[in-house]
Motif scaffolding. Structure first.
Motif, PDB file in Angstrom:
ATOM      1  N   CYS A   8      43.453  39.416  43.036  1.00 42.74           N
ATOM      2  CA  CYS A   8      43.733  39.504  41.589  1.00 42.74           C
ATOM      3  C   CYS A   8      44.489  40.787  41.264  1.00 42.74           C
ATOM      4  CB  CYS A   8      42.435  39.445  40.794  1.00 42.74           C
ATOM      5  SG  CYS A   8      41.681  37.813  40.782  1.00 42.74           S
ATOM      6  N   SER A   9      44.090  41.889  41.872  1.00 40.04           N
ATOM      7  CA  SER A   9      44.762  43.170  41.639  1.00 40.04           C
ATOM      8  C   SER A   9      46.216  43.107  42.086  1.00 40.04           C
ATOM      9  CB  SER A   9      44.020  44.282  42.382  1.00 40.04           C
ATOM     10  OG  SER A   9      44.685  45.498  42.234  1.00 40.04           O
ATOM     11  N   MET A  17      48.204  40.999  39.588  1.00 39.50           N
ATOM     12  CA  MET A  17      48.413  41.748  38.345  1.00 39.50           C
ATOM     13  C   MET A  17      49.477  42.833  38.530  1.00 39.50           C
ATOM     14  SD  MET A  17      46.808  40.504  35.853  1.00 39.50           S
ATOM     15  CE  MET A  17      46.957  41.828  34.695  1.00 39.50           C
TER      16      MET A  17
END
Length: 175
Positions: A155-156, A159
């Motif tokens: 997810c990081s 993003m």
């Protein structure tokens, strides 16, 4: 066709801070790197700090094998690494097209000299051989597998990628 462009930041920048560590960072412009080679920067960065070092000794013919080079580097520096783009030890006004090398040493003896010596060795005297490159590829493969199992890191990364695509490129402050 080659054209001269002024540097995006001062060629030499000295920052004085209250620390006992000597930190040396060198940035190389990578914008001229052909797009087909850019995906290989990750492999290059993975290899660079675990290679044999050539060109040592009084006559420049001695080689420090990679295991000895890593052992000696760990003994003489606090850290040494390579990164790309803004962040990762880069000055705040760095752009995404820079390749960064950094070394940190304690002030024992000549800490600044040791940090500089290791940067010079890594940048100018590293020996890229087939076995070390294959070892780096295997390390990267294991890192990717581990990262894909960690939902937070996936997810990081997504993003960061989405945010980076929406932001304008960084520009240095006016002199």
């Amino acid at each position: 066709r080659s054209e001269h462009r002024p540097p995006r930041f001062p060629p030499v920048q000295v920052l004085r801070t209250c620390t006992r560590f000597h930190h040396v960072t060198v940035g190389l412009e990578s914008a001229a790197l052909p797009p087909a080679l850019r995906p290989h920067l990750g492999l290059l960065m993975e290899c660079w700090t675990a290679l044999s070092i050539d060109g040592l000794g009084p006559d420049g013919t001695e080689r420090l094998e990679y295991t000895d080079a890593v052992r000696e580097r760990h003994r003489e520096t606090v850290s040494l690494g390579v990164g790309a783009g803004a962040g990762g030890g880069a000055p705040p006004h760095a752009t995404g097209s820079l390749l960064w090398f950094w070394a940190v040493a304690l002030p024992q003896g000549s800490g600044l000299g040791l940090a500089s010596k290791w940067l010079r060795r890594v940048m100018c005297h590293s020996v890229f051989d087939r076995d070390r490159v294959h070892s780096a590829l295997n390390n990267m493969r294991q890192d990717v597998t581990a990262a894909l199992r960690d939902g937070g890191s996936v997810c990081s990364a997504v993003m960061s990628l989405l945010t980076a695509r929406q932001l304008p490129p960084l520009t240095p402050p006016a002199p």
